[in-house]
Design a protein around this motif. Structure first.
Motif, PDB file in Angstrom:
ATOM      1  N   THR A 108     -22.579 -62.157 -63.020  1.00  0.00           N
ATOM      2  CA  THR A 108     -23.050 -61.368 -64.152  1.00  0.00           C
ATOM      3  C   THR A 108     -24.574 -61.366 -64.083  1.00  0.00           C
ATOM      4  OG1 THR A 108     -23.043 -63.354 -65.527  1.00  0.00           O
ATOM      5  CG2 THR A 108     -21.080 -61.972 -65.618  1.00  0.00           C
ATOM      6  N   VAL A 109     -25.206 -60.362 -64.699  1.00  0.00           N
ATOM      7  CA  VAL A 109     -26.673 -60.278 -64.640  1.00  0.00           C
ATOM      8  C   VAL A 109     -27.239 -60.172 -66.054  1.00  0.00           C
ATOM      9  CG1 VAL A 109     -26.757 -59.278 -62.329  1.00  0.00           C
ATOM     10  CG2 VAL A 109     -26.579 -57.765 -64.296  1.00  0.00           C
ATOM     11  N   HIS A 110     -28.541 -60.405 -66.184  1.00  0.00           N
ATOM     12  CA  HIS A 110     -29.186 -60.364 -67.492  1.00  0.00           C
ATOM     13  C   HIS A 110     -29.183 -58.924 -68.033  1.00  0.00           C
ATOM     14  CE1 HIS A 110     -30.313 -64.522 -67.423  1.00  0.00           C
ATOM     15  NE2 HIS A 110     -30.665 -64.384 -66.166  1.00  0.00           N
TER      16      HIS A 110
ATOM     17  N   LYS B 184     -28.676 -55.391 -66.084  1.00  0.00           N
ATOM     18  CA  LYS B 184     -27.351 -54.784 -66.316  1.00  0.00           C
ATOM     19  C   LYS B 184     -27.517 -53.313 -66.697  1.00  0.00           C
ATOM     20  CE  LYS B 184     -23.254 -55.537 -69.075  1.00  0.00           C
ATOM     21  NZ  LYS B 184     -22.644 -56.333 -70.109  1.00  0.00           N
ATOM     22  N   GLU B 185     -28.503 -53.068 -67.539  1.00  0.00           N
ATOM     23  CA  GLU B 185     -28.758 -51.692 -67.969  1.00  0.00           C
ATOM     24  C   GLU B 185     -29.203 -50.830 -66.785  1.00  0.00           C
ATOM     25  OE1 GLU B 185     -31.752 -49.885 -71.142  1.00  0.00           O
ATOM     26  OE2 GLU B 185     -30.719 -51.692 -71.834  1.00  0.00           O
ATOM     27  N   GLN B 186     -30.092 -51.429 -65.940  1.00  0.00           N
ATOM     28  CA  GLN B 186     -30.575 -50.664 -64.781  1.00  0.00           C
ATOM     29  C   GLN B 186     -29.450 -50.381 -63.788  1.00  0.00           C
ATOM     30  OE1 GLN B 186     -33.551 -53.480 -63.709  1.00  0.00           O
ATOM     31  NE2 GLN B 186     -35.177 -52.471 -64.852  1.00  0.00           N
ATOM     32  N   LEU B 187     -28.528 -51.356 -63.682  1.00  0.00           N
ATOM     33  CA  LEU B 187     -27.459 -51.197 -62.696  1.00  0.00           C
ATOM     34  C   LEU B 187     -26.300 -50.342 -63.221  1.00  0.00           C
ATOM     35  CD1 LEU B 187     -27.177 -54.823 -61.204  1.00  0.00           C
ATOM     36  CD2 LEU B 187     -28.183 -52.821 -60.111  1.00  0.00           C
TER      37      LEU B 187
ATOM     38  N   MET C 144     -21.647 -55.184 -50.673  1.00  0.00           N
ATOM     39  CA  MET C 144     -21.893 -55.572 -52.063  1.00  0.00           C
ATOM     40  C   MET C 144     -21.408 -54.413 -52.935  1.00  0.00           C
ATOM     41  SD  MET C 144     -25.612 -56.127 -53.858  1.00  0.00           S
ATOM     42  CE  MET C 144     -26.128 -54.407 -53.882  1.00  0.00           C
ATOM     43  N   LEU C 145     -20.834 -54.751 -54.083  1.00  0.00           N
ATOM     44  CA  LEU C 145     -20.350 -53.727 -55.010  1.00  0.00           C
ATOM     45  C   LEU C 145     -21.047 -53.928 -56.348  1.00  0.00           C
ATOM     46  CD1 LEU C 145     -18.144 -51.549 -55.805  1.00  0.00           C
ATOM     47  CD2 LEU C 145     -16.729 -53.490 -56.501  1.00  0.00           C
ATOM     48  N   VAL C 146     -21.597 -52.839 -56.897  1.00  0.00           N
ATOM     49  CA  VAL C 146     -22.182 -52.916 -58.234  1.00  0.00           C
ATOM     50  C   VAL C 146     -21.053 -52.644 -59.229  1.00  0.00           C
ATOM     51  CG1 VAL C 146     -23.915 -51.985 -59.802  1.00  0.00           C
ATOM     52  CG2 VAL C 146     -24.383 -52.064 -57.340  1.00  0.00           C
ATOM     53  N   THR C 147     -20.916 -53.518 -60.228  1.00  0.00           N
ATOM     54  CA  THR C 147     -19.858 -53.325 -61.226  1.00  0.00           C
ATOM     55  C   THR C 147     -20.507 -53.104 -62.597  1.00  0.00           C
ATOM     56  OG1 THR C 147     -19.670 -55.615 -61.966  1.00  0.00           O
ATOM     57  CG2 THR C 147     -18.442 -55.009 -59.980  1.00  0.00           C
ATOM     58  N   HIS C 148     -19.706 -52.801 -63.603  1.00  0.00           N
ATOM     59  CA  HIS C 148     -20.304 -52.583 -64.925  1.00  0.00           C
ATOM     60  C   HIS C 148     -20.751 -53.904 -65.553  1.00  0.00           C
ATOM     61  CE1 HIS C 148     -16.034 -53.144 -65.550  1.00  0.00           C
ATOM     62  NE2 HIS C 148     -16.295 -53.553 -66.760  1.00  0.00           N
ATOM     63  N   ARG C 149     -20.357 -55.041 -64.921  1.00  0.00           N
ATOM     64  CA  ARG C 149     -20.799 -56.331 -65.464  1.00  0.00           C
ATOM     65  C   ARG C 149     -21.902 -56.963 -64.621  1.00  0.00           C
ATOM     66  NH1 ARG C 149     -15.243 -57.086 -67.112  1.00  0.00           N
ATOM     67  NH2 ARG C 149     -14.714 -57.605 -64.984  1.00  0.00           N
TER      68      ARG C 149
ATOM     69  N   ASP D 292     -36.378 -45.050 -58.400  1.00  0.00           N
ATOM     70  CA  ASP D 292     -36.855 -44.933 -59.782  1.00  0.00           C
ATOM     71  C   ASP D 292     -37.313 -46.290 -60.307  1.00  0.00           C
ATOM     72  OD1 ASP D 292     -36.181 -42.356 -59.603  1.00  0.00           O
ATOM     73  OD2 ASP D 292     -34.395 -42.456 -60.895  1.00  0.00           O
ATOM     74  N   LEU D 293     -36.498 -47.298 -59.995  1.00  0.00           N
ATOM     75  CA  LEU D 293     -36.770 -48.648 -60.491  1.00  0.00           C
ATOM     76  C   LEU D 293     -38.155 -49.122 -60.066  1.00  0.00           C
ATOM     77  CD1 LEU D 293     -35.244 -50.974 -61.941  1.00  0.00           C
ATOM     78  CD2 LEU D 293     -34.536 -51.799 -59.706  1.00  0.00           C
ATOM     79  N   HIS D 294     -38.518 -48.799 -58.821  1.00  0.00           N
ATOM     80  CA  HIS D 294     -39.776 -49.308 -58.284  1.00  0.00           C
ATOM     81  C   HIS D 294     -40.907 -48.283 -58.310  1.00  0.00           C
ATOM     82  CE1 HIS D 294     -37.928 -53.056 -57.088  1.00  0.00           C
ATOM     83  NE2 HIS D 294     -36.900 -52.351 -56.639  1.00  0.00           N
TER      84      HIS D 294
END
Ligand code: FDA
Length: 393
Positions: free
Chosen positions: A196-198, A202-205, A228-233, A297-299
């Motif tokens: 899980t991420v902070h 989480k919002e950015q991902l 690697m898989l980005v998930t909603h969590r 965008d992030l960077h």
């Protein structure tokens, strides 16, 4: 009258069923007890329903343990090839997915049916929906009070698994039994589990949920090059599951998003060849489009490369090959594939899984402090440790 068995196995999972069949074929009268309503529930949900039942390249280096040499003997005596032969004798169709990882072609049910058939042929009795209330060591074995009456045995095998996925029947009974007999249990934690991420990350991902790409992730001197898989969590996929077993709370992960690429050299060459090109163009060639755009965008990597100084390019390259992430935590036992830690193997015989100081008591499978990497190694440990105990109990 108390029913007597030569061997009682607690836990009708992978290790317990394998052990029961092995002991049954030796002519032992075997009873398997389990509190769940059906045997082998984790087998059925494993490998996305197709059970990654072994790994042809499995070696002791694929296992984590506080006592790393312990698993060698059992794994050497019951190899992936032995289990594969059993699978083929039962006519189960299978396929090799990633290198060495063998899966059922049809369904994980095939592996469970194999084990239940072997138990039937070996005349091992399986009693489900049965709680174990208490265990007492007697002069000649063990007496168990259970939800379906008292039973006695010469040898008792504990195959209750770990704490992962409580909804599938996981409990801490195996650890409690170990403690009852004075054995030490090493601290347990969830392994092969998504991160899980902070909230900010989480919002950015969030818009990237479902995106997968190959990465090289490292933490605590271990690294894995897998998707690697980005998930909603947060972050999941094989790379993250693998590294989670080596991660401790507070640790950062270093993620190389473009493994195999020489980003610095590539960008410098691109700036020379096509000064109007952008970092976004470069990323789009190597990463899923959505992921490339979000990273950009992030960077804030805007404008043509001709406007980038060498130090800017170095910074971009460094970010891409060293994306530092500090996970908030893991999803825990709720979704973990395995439990790290468990019964300290220093108290067991590596040949038979028997407790050294307590006659005719055995611990096998996940309850023991032996945990495999992702890719079929955990079942291989269940088979090997089950056979080791089944040949002795
Ligand atoms: P397992 O958990 O299989 O069995 C323990 C048994 O004990 C259960 O039947 C349970 O009901 C019983 N029990 C527990 N508490 C009890 C109590 N109090 N009283 C009575 N009975 C009790 N591995 C791999 O190699 N390849 C793969 O593809 C996968 N995939 C996978 C997916 C998912 C979602 C999970 C959760 C796990 C995997 N694994 C895996 C890991 C693998 O499932 C695991 O390593 C083995 O099932 C461990 O076998 P055991 O027999 O030790 O425990």
């Amino acid at each position: 009258m108390v029913a007597h068995y030569d061997v009682i196995v607690i836990g009708a999972g992978a290790a317990g069923l394998m052990c029961a069949a092995t002991a049954g074929y030796r002519g032992r009268k075997v009873l398997v007890i389990d509190h769940a309503n059906k045997p082998g529930k984790k087998i059925l949900m494993s490998g996305g329903g197709r059970c990654n039942f072994t790994n042809l390249n499995s070696t002791p280096a694929n296992f984590l343990s506080d006592n790393p040499h312990f698993c060698i003997s059992a794994l050497k005596r019951y190899t992936p090839q032995h289990f594969l032969e059993l699978v083929e004798r039962h006519g189960i169709e299978h396929e090799e997915k990633a290198a060495g990882q063998l899966f059922c072609q049809n369904s994980a049910k095939d592996i469970l049916n194999l084990l239940l058939t072997e138990c039937e042929w070996a005349s091992a009795e399986i009693r489900m929906n049965t709680q174990v209330r208490d265990i007492v060591a007697t002069a000649d074995g063990y007496r168990l009070g259970t939800g379906s009456g008292t039973v006695h045995c010469d040898s008792l095998v504990i195959a209750c698994g770990g704490l992962s996925i409580p909804t599938m029947g996981a409990t801490g009974l195996g650890y409690d039994i170990a403690r009852q007999f004075g054995l030490s249990v090493l601290p347990t934690r969830a392994g092969l589990v998504p991160f899980t991420v902070h909230p900010e990350l989480k919002e950015q991902l969030a818009p990237l949920s479902g995106v997968s790409c190959p990465v090289d992730v490292s933490c605590n001197n271990e690294h894995f090059r897998e998707p690697m898989l980005v998930t909603h969590r947060g972050l999941s996929g094989p790379a993250m599951l693998q590294i989670s077993s080596f991660w401790e709370p507070g640790d950062s992960l270093a993620i190389n998003l473009l493994p195999g690429c020489s980003v610095l050299e590539d960008l410098v060459a691109l700036r020379k060849r096509k000064p109007q090109s952008t970092v976004a163009h470069y990323l789009a060639q190597h990463l899923p489009r959505r992921f490339a755009a979000a990273l950009n965008d992030l960077h804030g990597w805007t404008g043509p490369l001709q406007g980038y100084k060498n130090s800017d390019i170095e910074q971009v390259a460094n970010t891409l090959s060293h994306w530092d992430i500090k996970p908030a935590g893991t999803e825990g036992y709720r979704t973990a594939e395995v439990t790290l830690g468990g019964v300290d193997t220093r108290q067991l015989s590596s040949k038979t899984m028997a407790v050294l100081e307590q006659p005719n008591l055995y611990f096998i499978g996940e309850v023991v402090d032996v945990t495999g990497h992702l890719g079929g190694h955990n079942f291989q440990w269940a088979w090997a440790s089950g056979v080791a105990a089944g040949n002795d109990a």
